[in-house]
Structures are given as structure tokens and as C-alpha cells.
Motif scaffolding. Structure first.
Motif, PDB file in Angstrom:
ATOM      1  N   THR A 128      40.461  46.864  47.711  1.00  0.00           N
ATOM      2  CA  THR A 128      39.723  47.323  46.535  1.00  0.00           C
ATOM      3  C   THR A 128      38.684  48.375  46.896  1.00  0.00           C
ATOM      4  N   TYR A 167      40.599  49.470  41.789  1.00  0.00           N
ATOM      5  CA  TYR A 167      39.365  50.257  41.716  1.00  0.00           C
ATOM      6  C   TYR A 167      38.339  49.456  40.930  1.00  0.00           C
ATOM      7  N   HIS A 168      37.163  49.272  41.532  1.00  0.00           N
ATOM      8  CA  HIS A 168      36.067  48.530  40.915  1.00  0.00           C
ATOM      9  C   HIS A 168      35.027  49.502  40.359  1.00  0.00           C
ATOM     10  N   ASN A 169      34.620  49.272  39.134  1.00  0.00           N
ATOM     11  CA  ASN A 169      33.685  50.179  38.455  1.00  0.00           C
ATOM     12  C   ASN A 169      32.238  49.715  38.507  1.00  0.00           C
ATOM     13  N   TYR A 183      35.740  57.036  33.636  1.00  0.00           N
ATOM     14  CA  TYR A 183      36.604  55.864  33.771  1.00  0.00           C
ATOM     15  C   TYR A 183      37.942  56.084  33.076  1.00  0.00           C
ATOM     16  N   LEU A 187      41.703  56.005  34.674  1.00  0.00           N
ATOM     17  CA  LEU A 187      42.778  55.198  34.100  1.00  0.00           C
ATOM     18  C   LEU A 187      43.998  56.056  33.757  1.00  0.00           C
ATOM     19  N   PHE A 197      43.014  48.005  38.252  1.00  0.00           N
ATOM     20  CA  PHE A 197      41.572  48.116  38.075  1.00  0.00           C
ATOM     21  C   PHE A 197      40.930  46.733  38.084  1.00  0.00           C
ATOM     22  N   ARG A 221      46.059  46.836  32.429  1.00  0.00           N
ATOM     23  CA  ARG A 221      45.590  47.600  33.595  1.00  0.00           C
ATOM     24  C   ARG A 221      44.539  46.861  34.420  1.00  0.00           C
ATOM     25  N   PHE A 222      43.937  45.834  33.844  1.00  0.00           N
ATOM     26  CA  PHE A 222      42.766  45.220  34.484  1.00  0.00           C
ATOM     27  C   PHE A 222      43.160  43.877  35.093  1.00  0.00           C
TER      28      PHE A 222
END
Length: 291
Positions: A128, A167-169, A183, A187, A197, A221-222
Motif C-alpha cells: 500500500t 493507494y491510501h488517501n 483523488y 481513480l 484504493f 474500487r475501495f
């Protein structure tokens, strides 16, 4: 992870019309409750074995790592020894936060290959990307498009290594660029077959956005979440889950739409009075009310 900016947000999620049953009825097997070990950042580096034992005793069965160094392993503990400690406590490191900034800056993949080897030694599923420094993410939409290309390259390497990339926001990804934001660019520009994500629910709400709207716009997606609450008095602070302002029951009710397969509790700032006791309190709330 970084110190957070001042930015008061109205945390209402406009959820009145949604069912809020705290259930994973779409999945016959309840999700494991994981913990991002950053929650225990003050104690873990001093006593890896002891703290991981505390994590297991609190009820967690999955962890997400941080702080790995190619030279020093996890806080001076080799990857193999770290894996043995995890195994001794029936813990699994399903995801790992690794620093990708040097790779994105110079394009070298040597460190990425080391991360892949480490994740595979741990028996992990995910590598990640936790945080991109400001100089690399830039201040324009085009900069985020270039970042997406780099992330896709890492995703290809991870796939070849039998792993998945996520990917971590934080909140800065939601900076607006005309009708979109960073973001959304990530995506849209990343390959969904290569990049998942890890949605940090606190930072989405903190930025003034609604996780449920993201679920609707980008269903599936998450695959991972970070679950941490927002203090009712000071939004810069986290709170034990269920004591803050975020409506997790409504969010968890839409886990299927999100695509969520696993989640990690995290206390990032102002956890109290004791890190592991605070994490255990959040664990118990999640177990009783959300899954």
C-alpha cells in the motif's frame, strides 16, 4: 503520516434515506477487525514482541504494518522474526504501508522489489502507498495524472509478484482542479485491474466529502478502509470509534457497494488515555455495532 491542517468540516453525510443496518449480510463470513500499527507508534518500536502480543489479546487478528526499512526491517526486527512474532500471536499482516516517494522521484524499482519480497515473506495480500510528499504530487491536475502513471507501474510490479497494490488517501487528494479533484484523477487514471484504493474514511469526511457518494460513483474500487472517528470538539483529533461525529453504521451498511474486503482501525492523533486500551475500546464498539 503528517500533522493535519486546520479545516472545520460539517460532517453530516446526508444519509437520511439510506438503510443503516450494521450488517455484512452480503457476506456469510464476518470481516476480520484489523489494526493499522501506526496506532501504536509510540510503543511498538520499543517493544515489537510485547506490543504485538497486546494487539492479539485485544482481539485483533489482522495488522497493517508501517515503518519498514530495507536495512533495519521493522524497528530493528528482521522480516522473518517479525513474521514469527505475528504467527506466535495468530496475527496476519494482510497489508503493508511502504514508502514509495523515492521510487516515484527517481523511477528506480529496486526498493519496490524489496517491498514485494517483504510482503510475500509476511504472507500479505497488499502493498500500500501510504503518503506522497507534496513535491511529488504537485499542485495541478496534470501532476496527479503523472502520479497515476507511476502508481500503475508499481501496480504492474506488484501483480507480477503475486500481490495487489492499494493507494491510501489523506485530505489533500481532494484539492479541486476545476470540476474534478486529485483523488478523482487517481481513480480515473489508474488501472482498476492493477490498483485498488484504501479509503481513509476520516480524511474523506475531514475534506468535506461523503464516502457514500464515492461508493456510488466508483463502486467496487475501495477494497480496504481505514476506520477512525473524528473528535466532536476538535476535528484535528481522532476519537475512539463510536464516540465521534462520523456515522459508521451508515457507511458499513454500504460496504458491498464500496467493494470493501477488509478494514483497519486506526487512531492517528490524540488517542487516549492508553494506546492499546483505546484501540481495544474501538475494537469492542466495531465488533458489537458494525459487523
Amino acid at each position: 503520516m503528517i500533522k493535519r491542517r486546520e479545516f472545520l468540516i460539517n460532517t453530516g453525510l446526508a444519509l437520511g434515506a439510506l438503510a443503516i443496518a450494521p450488517s455484512f449480510a452480503f457476506d456469510s463470513k464476518k470481516k476480520a477487525i484489523g489494526i493499522q500499527l501506526w496506532t501504536l507508534r509510540d510503543t511498538l518500536p520499543k517493544d515489537v514482541k510485547g506490543v504485538l502480543s497486546q494487539v492479539a489479546k485485544a482481539g485483533f487478528c489482522e495488522v497493517e504494518t508501517f515503518g519498514y526499512s530495507a536495512d533495519k526491517g521493522f524497528f530493528g526486527t528482521s522480516v522473518r522474526d517479525f513474521k514469527m512474532i505475528l504467527d506466535d500471536n495468530d496475527l496476519k499482516a494482510t497489508s503493508n504501508h511502504f514508502d514509495f516517494n523515492s521510487m516515484i522521484k527517481d523511477g528506480s524499482t529496486n526498493l519496490v522489489q524489496n517491498y514485494i519480497e517483504t510482503a510475500n515473506l509476511l504472507g500479505s495480500e497488499y502493498v500500500t502507498v501510504p503518503y506522497i510528499v507534496s513535491e511529488l504530487r504537485g499542485t495541478t491536475g496534470d501532476a496527479y495524472k503523472k502520479l497515476a502513471l507511476q502508481i500503475n507501474k508499481v501496480g504492474e510490479l506488484c501483480k507480477a509478484g503475486g500481490l495487489k497494490l492499494a493507494y491510501h488517501n489523506h485530505d489533500f487528494e481532494f484539492t479541486k482542479f476545476g470540476s474534478t479533484n486529485g483523488y478523482e484523477i487517481l481513480l480515473n487514471e489508474t488501472d482498476k485491474n492493477l490498483v485498488d484504493f484504501e479509503l481513509d474514511l476520516y480524511w474523506v469526511v475531514r475534506s468535506g466529502n461523503d464516502p457514500l457518494q464515492l461508493f456510488k460513483k466508483y463502486p467496487g474500487r475501495f477494497k480496504m478502509w481505514h476506520v477512525k472517528d473524528m473528535d466532536k470538539v476538535n476535528p484535528d483529533w481522532n476519537a475512539e470509534i463510536g464516540t465521534g461525529t462520523i456515522n459508521f453504521k451508515s457507511i458499513f451498511a454500504e460496504a458491498k457497494l464500496s467493494g470493501m474486503k477488509r478494514f483497519f482501525l486506526e487512531h492517528e492523533s490524540n488517542y487516549k488515555p492508553n494506546p492499546i486500551e483505546s484501540a481495544a475500546t474501538s475494537f469492542n464498539y466495531i465488533k458489537k455495532n458494525l459487523i
